[in-house]
Design an enzyme around this catalytic site. Structure first.
Site, PDB file in Angstrom:
ATOM      1  CD  GLU A 182     -61.374  23.492  19.429  1.00 43.91           C
ATOM      2  OE1 GLU A 182     -62.482  24.042  19.400  1.00 43.91           O
ATOM      3  OE2 GLU A 182     -60.712  23.373  20.478  1.00 43.91           O
ATOM      4  CG  HIS A 261     -63.922  26.467  15.383  1.00 43.77           C
ATOM      5  ND1 HIS A 261     -65.009  26.562  16.218  1.00 43.77           N
ATOM      6  CD2 HIS A 261     -62.986  25.763  16.049  1.00 43.77           C
ATOM      7  CE1 HIS A 261     -64.739  25.933  17.357  1.00 43.77           C
ATOM      8  NE2 HIS A 261     -63.510  25.446  17.283  1.00 43.77           N
ATOM      9  CB  CYS A 380     -71.586  26.518  15.692  1.00 41.18           C
ATOM     10  SG  CYS A 380     -70.445  27.780  15.163  1.00 41.18           S
TER      11      CYS A 380
HETATM   12  O1  SUG Z   1     -65.863  26.865  21.371  1.00 39.64           O
HETATM   13  N1  SUG Z   1     -68.290  29.133  22.490  1.00 39.64           N
HETATM   14  C1  SUG Z   1     -67.897  28.083  21.567  1.00 39.64           C
HETATM   15  C2  SUG Z   1     -68.502  28.338  20.201  1.00 39.64           C
HETATM   16  C3  SUG Z   1     -68.275  27.209  19.277  1.00 39.64           C
HETATM   17  C4  SUG Z   1     -68.698  27.521  17.875  1.00 39.64           C
HETATM   18  N2  SUG Z   1     -68.516  26.408  17.053  1.00 39.64           N
HETATM   19  C5  SUG Z   1     -68.089  26.455  15.763  1.00 39.64           C
HETATM   20  N3  SUG Z   1     -67.586  27.541  15.231  1.00 39.64           N
HETATM   21  N4  SUG Z   1     -68.158  25.377  15.083  1.00 39.64           N
HETATM   22  C6  SUG Z   1     -66.381  27.988  21.454  1.00 39.64           C
HETATM   23  O2  SUG Z   1     -65.726  29.029  21.401  1.00 39.64           O
HETATM   24  C7  SUG Z   1     -68.557  30.154  24.674  1.00 39.64           C
HETATM   25  C8  SUG Z   1     -69.079  29.745  26.017  1.00 39.64           C
HETATM   26  C9  SUG Z   1     -69.196  30.898  26.968  1.00 39.64           C
HETATM   27  O3  SUG Z   1     -68.415  31.846  26.878  1.00 39.64           O
HETATM   28  O4  SUG Z   1     -70.084  30.873  27.846  1.00 39.64           O
HETATM   29  C10 SUG Z   1     -68.118  28.994  23.800  1.00 39.64           C
HETATM   30  O5  SUG Z   1     -67.653  27.994  24.303  1.00 39.64           O
END
Ligand code: SUG
Length: 457
Positions: A182, A261, A380
């Site tokens: 990730e 994460h 993020c």
């Molecule tokens: O991968 N949300 C992302 C958020 C990523 C956050 N990044 C970090 N923490 N670095 C994920 O969970 C949600 C999309 C939706 O539900 O429409 C989403 O993919």
């Protein structure tokens, strides 16, 4: 390479924020991400989302931090729908997907590439044996909508960090559960200053080849996204030695509370590691391993459970903050607005962070609510790339933010983005057409050449 060989000591961190794409929506796609799971189905405002992101970038640029921008991806990903057996004209593909598999349609429309902390893992040149900056796009194989990102991400990074004498690009790891990666969200570089030798903290949620061992603790409710084997492979690709790396297991209870994460529960910068008591399964061992390897004293800033519960850490995203270095040696923490709305978190910011014995001298609040509802805070939204002056000079494209670029991007968003996107709008063929027009124009503004499938033919 030693310091005498490297005349360039002017290393600075450039934060490359992901520009929010025109199809930003709430689809409830991310298991284990509490915000995404609870906001699925809401009406999104892509224009506001993109402008919130640009406002954060501008504020940091105005405060003299170096700010870069990465473009969004081509969505809806009609190629992915065709690969899944939807045939015919674009209109027909969209209509059939909307009718037969609405959740797949939502996935191929996700603007999730905005969270560039998941785009790649980056090793700056002072740490790499060949003196180049190393990049590995994350395979993001743990969810279908994010698995669609790495191909374009790789092209975008290669287009910007084009100079092969200075930048090295590795392939994404095999997209299979054993090497679930990730990106930088689970990677923290600790060093005296940005140009000094760094120690790389890789945080993983599970061991892929460790099953069979009864003793391995694992989350029970939500999936662990990063594997130890993936983190080790990235470190190997980048040429990092054992003396430069620490691999630490994330606390399974934290994952089960919604910490999908490591950057939802810890953030580091320079010698400072700001973390929650429940971040690591073996807190003492992790700190000790860092101390053994670092050439400068580690400054741990530990937030205990009694000050901030896991639930509050997840809902406020206190740890999903940007910790930025200032020329006077102090640091600034950029937190999401949700921190101010939570009394115990805000008290902790005052008592533990600002009043504590640590370099954090300022807290700046930014509103990125549109992204936060999908579980994406300030940290993020950015990929950190530490670059020397010559490396910055070698960047291709027009991706370092200045007032002119900020103005053009703002006008571009205002011209092309809708201010309302509900799940049922995703099947609208006009949305797909609008997006292509917008992205074609954007690649011109950013001068990055052809990076999108529709441009490659
Ligand atoms: O991968 N949300 C992302 C958020 C990523 C956050 N990044 C970090 N923490 N670095 C994920 O969970 C949600 C999309 C939706 O539900 O429409 C989403 O993919």
């Amino acid at each position: 390479m030693n310091d005498q060989q490297r005349p360039d000591r002017d290393y600075r961190e450039v934060n490359f924020d992901g520009l929010v794409g025109p199809t930003h929506n709430y689809a409830g796609l991310a298991l284990g991400n509490v915000a995404s799971m609870s906001h699925g189905g809401l009406v999104a405002n892509p224009r506001e989302a993109a402008l919130q992101g640009l406002a954060k970038m501008k504020a940091l640029m105005d405060a003299d931090y170096l700010q870069g921008v990465l473009p969004p991806q081509q969505r809806p990903d009609l190629g992915a729908l065709r690969a899944l057996g939807f045939t015919g004209s674009d209109e027909r593909v969209l209509a059939r997907a909307a009718g037969d598999a609405p959740q797949i349609l939502r996935a191929v429309c996700s603007a999730s590439s905005m969270w560039t902390a998941n785009a790649a893992t980056v090793t700056p040149s002072p740490d790499a044996p060949d003196g180049r900056v190393h990049f590995t796009p994350a395979n993001l194989q743990s969810s279908f909508h994010r698995f669609l990102e790495p191909a374009t991400t790789g092209r975008v990074l290669a287009a910007i960090f084009r100079d092969e004498a200075r930048f090295a690009h590795h392939p994404a790891l095999p997209a299979t559960p054993a090497f679930s990666d990730e990106g930088a969200a689970n990677h923290t570089r600790l060093a005296g200053g940005h140009g000094d030798a760094g120690v790389h903290l890789f945080v993983y949620g599970r061991e892929a080849f460790g099953w069979g061992s009864e003793t391995l603790p694992a989350p029970k409710r939500f999936p662990a996204r990063q594997t130890l084997e993936a983190s080790q492979a990235v470190a190997r690709q980048h040429g990092l030695a054992e003396s430069q790396t620490v691999f630490a297991q994330q606390h399974p209870e934290a994952i089960d509370a919604g910490v999908f994460h490591n950057d939802v529960i810890a953030v580091g910068n320079g010698p400072v590691l700001l973390y929650h008591e429940m971040a690591f399964l073996d807190e003492a061992g992790t700190l000790e391993a860092l101390r053994e390897r670092m050439r400068t004293p580690l400054i741990p800033v530990r937030i205990p459970l009694e000050a901030v519960s896991l639930e509050d850490a997840v809902s406020s995203y206190l740890f999903n903050s940007q910790l930025l270095s200032n020329p006077d040696g102090s640091m600034t923490l950029v937190v999401p607005g949700e921190c101010q709305e939570n009394a115990s978190v805000w008290r902790t910011v005052q008592d533990h962070l600002l009043a504590g014995a640590n370099p954090i001298g300022e807290v700046v609040v930014k509103d990125v609510k549109q992204s936060m509802r999908n579980g994406g805070g300030p940290a993020c939204l950015r990929l950190r790339v530490v670059l020397g002056a010559e490396e910055r000079g070698a960047l291709a494209g027009r991706v370092l933010l200045d007032d002119a670029l900020h103005g053009e991007l703002t006008a571009w968003v205002e011209r092309h983005y809708r201010d309302r996107l509900a799940p049922e709008d995703l099947a609208d063929p006009a949305l797909a057409r609008e997006t292509l027009v917008a992205l074609d124009e954007l690649s011109g503004i950013l001068e990055i050449g052809s990076v999108y499938p529709f441009q490659l033919g």
